[in-house]
Design an enzyme around this catalytic site. Structure first.
Site, PDB file in Angstrom:
ATOM      1  N   CYS A   1      13.821  -6.341  20.812  1.00 40.42           N
ATOM      2  CA  CYS A   1      12.988  -5.241  20.311  1.00 40.42           C
ATOM      3  C   CYS A   1      13.903  -4.105  19.886  1.00 40.42           C
ATOM      4  O   CYS A   1      14.733  -3.648  20.675  1.00 40.42           O
ATOM      5  CB  CYS A   1      12.024  -4.759  21.399  1.00 40.42           C
ATOM      6  SG  CYS A   1      11.039  -3.313  20.904  1.00 40.42           S
TER       7      CYS A   1
ATOM      8  N   CYS B   1       8.571  -3.082  29.495  1.00 38.07           N
ATOM      9  CA  CYS B   1       9.109  -2.039  28.610  1.00 38.07           C
ATOM     10  C   CYS B   1       9.360  -0.751  29.391  1.00 38.07           C
ATOM     11  O   CYS B   1       8.437  -0.217  30.033  1.00 38.07           O
ATOM     12  CB  CYS B   1       8.133  -1.774  27.472  1.00 38.07           C
ATOM     13  SG  CYS B   1       8.600  -0.378  26.419  1.00 38.07           S
TER      14      CYS B   1
ATOM     15  N   GLN C   1      -2.773  11.976  22.810  1.00 39.38           N
ATOM     16  CA  GLN C   1      -1.321  11.840  22.680  1.00 39.38           C
ATOM     17  C   GLN C   1      -0.793  10.828  23.680  1.00 39.38           C
ATOM     18  O   GLN C   1      -1.258  10.763  24.822  1.00 39.38           O
ATOM     19  CB  GLN C   1      -0.650  13.194  22.917  1.00 39.38           C
ATOM     20  CG  GLN C   1      -1.074  14.293  21.978  1.00 39.38           C
ATOM     21  CD  GLN C   1      -0.441  14.176  20.596  1.00 39.38           C
ATOM     22  OE1 GLN C   1       0.286  13.230  20.317  1.00 39.38           O
ATOM     23  NE2 GLN C   1      -0.711  15.126  19.737  1.00 39.38           N
TER      24      GLN C   1
ATOM     25  N   GLU D   1     -15.036  17.416  14.794  1.00 37.70           N
ATOM     26  CA  GLU D   1     -14.353  16.114  14.823  1.00 37.70           C
ATOM     27  C   GLU D   1     -15.295  15.076  14.238  1.00 37.70           C
ATOM     28  O   GLU D   1     -16.513  15.136  14.445  1.00 37.70           O
ATOM     29  CB  GLU D   1     -13.982  15.761  16.280  1.00 37.70           C
ATOM     30  CG  GLU D   1     -13.604  14.335  16.548  1.00 37.70           C
ATOM     31  CD  GLU D   1     -12.341  13.913  15.826  1.00 37.70           C
ATOM     32  OE1 GLU D   1     -12.333  12.787  15.289  1.00 37.70           O
ATOM     33  OE2 GLU D   1     -11.377  14.697  15.801  1.00 37.70           O
TER      34      GLU D   1
ATOM     35  N   CYS E   1       1.958  15.688  13.423  1.00 39.87           N
ATOM     36  CA  CYS E   1       2.783  14.545  13.819  1.00 39.87           C
ATOM     37  C   CYS E   1       3.583  14.008  12.644  1.00 39.87           C
ATOM     38  O   CYS E   1       4.228  12.963  12.755  1.00 39.87           O
ATOM     39  CB  CYS E   1       1.917  13.444  14.424  1.00 39.87           C
ATOM     40  SG  CYS E   1       0.683  12.757  13.286  1.00 39.87           S
TER      41      CYS E   1
END
Length: 393
Positions: free
Chosen positions: A19, A92, A214, A264, A334
């Site tokens: 990876c 991970c 997030q 939203e 972002c």
């Protein structure tokens, strides 16, 4: 002479070339932050910058999006190799420990329930992804992304295999199409309440299966604190939070006693924000709607607007903010490239200060928070008393 620093995180998957998602992993973390700050400053207009907010170098991701491949007898949970085969990444080191600890149970669940992993090259099989999210309280939410409903009876029959894990929600998402879209339109709650509470700065934000949050809880908490600090300094009577999600920015601002509204497009996120507002007993209202269609031109334009858009940025909303009576804007981005484009479209709103929040260590991705203030004289000819806008629905 510069002394070479050791890299910040050991990763057996990276070392074995299995990876390479963390492209900057060989770079010392302090240098990652320095270079990231320089890249972002070069893209954006001149402004004052606070020191970047660093992340933990490992164990920071609250969400694991695991591609499921292999076979029923030997499933892999991780990513796909270029040939479409699975690469198992259950350990991970980016993931929070509750996620890592849950992976063997999830693998056993796939085997025992005999849920055939989806094979991308042949377009056959059922289970495409496992999406696992952990809260700061150690609770978990699981989504199984399936090609069809074929495996649902077996999944329901074997749900007791997950009883050892602290799930508040287990759901299935049906995604029948063979394309690079993570989820489909249909979501089925299989177990639990369907709500995962993310306690951030003592505010219990409620996540339902489709809710965005997030992926780095600690840095998200710092982002909300910074935005709240800037809003407190400006001390507006009214705040409008566009692309508000489950209400993170809005509810932090409302806790200081000011009137807040949020908009939203996702209905379940608005339901969650309303529930949290009621629990906090704050003056916050939330509406389902398109952020680009909110009324900013009328006499009730808010004094301060917060925007937290997806990677594509705010698009046509930039021109409407530029033409509005909004005095201040707090923009959380972002994607520095679309942020730069949007700032250029709002020349009357001057960038005052910014800060980089490293949500995604070992990559070039970052969250950037910028405060903008209306230039003196830029409101000439405009009328109306600042107040609180809501969408025209």
């Amino acid at each position: 002479m510069q002394i070479a620093e050791a890299r910040a995180l050991d990763c057996a998957y990276f070392d074995a070339n299995r990876c390479r998602s963390c492209t900057l992993l060989p770079t010392p973390y302090a240098l990652q932050l320095t270079e990231q700050q320089a890249r972002i400053e070069a893209l954006l207009p001149t402004m004052a910058w606070d020191a970047p907010h660093a992340s933990a170098v490992g164990g920071f991701r609250n969400k694991a999006k695991m591609v499921v491949a292999g076979t029923v007898a030997a499933p892999t949970l991780g990513i796909l190799a270029p040939d479409g085969s699975g690469i198992d990444l259950q350990a991970c080191p980016l993931h929070e420990q509750p996620l890592v600890a849950a992976m063997p149970t999830l693998e056993a669940f796939v085997r025992e329930a005999r849920i055939t992993p989806y094979d991308v090259p042949s377009r056959r099989g059922e289970l495409k992804h496992l999406i696992l999210t952990a809260s700061p309280d150690g609770e978990l939410a699981l989504r199984l992304v399936l090609r069809s409903s074929e495996a649902l009876p077996r999944i329901r029959k074997h749900l007791d295999l997950l009883a050892s894990l602290p799930f508040t929600s287990v759901s299935a998402n049906l995604q029948p199409e063979h394309k690079a879209v993570l989820e489909g339109e249909e979501e089925l709650l299989l177990a639990g309440s369907g709500v995962l509470v993310m306690r951030v700065n003592d505010i219990g934000l409620r996540l339902r299966p489709r809710s965005f949050f997030q992926t780095n809880t600690a840095v998200a908490a710092a982002l909300y604190r910074q935005a709240s600090g800037w809003i407190d300094e400006a001390d507006p009577e009214s705040v409008l939070d566009l692309y508000c999600g489950v209400g993170g920015f809005a509810l932090h601002a409302a806790r200081a006693g000011r009137r807040v509204a949020g908009v939203e497009v996702t209905a379940e996120a608005i339901d969650a924000a309303r529930e949290t507002a009621a629990e906090l007993r704050v003056d916050a209202s939330f509406a389902v709607g398109d952020a680009t269609g909110v009324d900013l031109e009328g006499a009730r334009a808010p004094e301060l607007v917060v925007v937290n858009p997806p990677r594509r940025g705010i698009g046509s909303l930039a021109a409407r903010l530029e033409a509005s009576a909004v005095e201040r804007l707090v923009y959380s981005s972002c994607n520095p490239a679309t942020l730069a484009r949007d700032l250029a479209a709002m020349p009357s709103l001057r960038p005052v200060r910014g800060r980089v929040f490293d949500m995604f260590p070992h990559t070039e991705h970052a969250e950037v928070l910028v405060e903008l203030a209306r230039r003196r004289g830029a409101l000439a000819g405009r009328t109306g008393t600042p107040g609180l806008a809501m969408p025209r629905l």
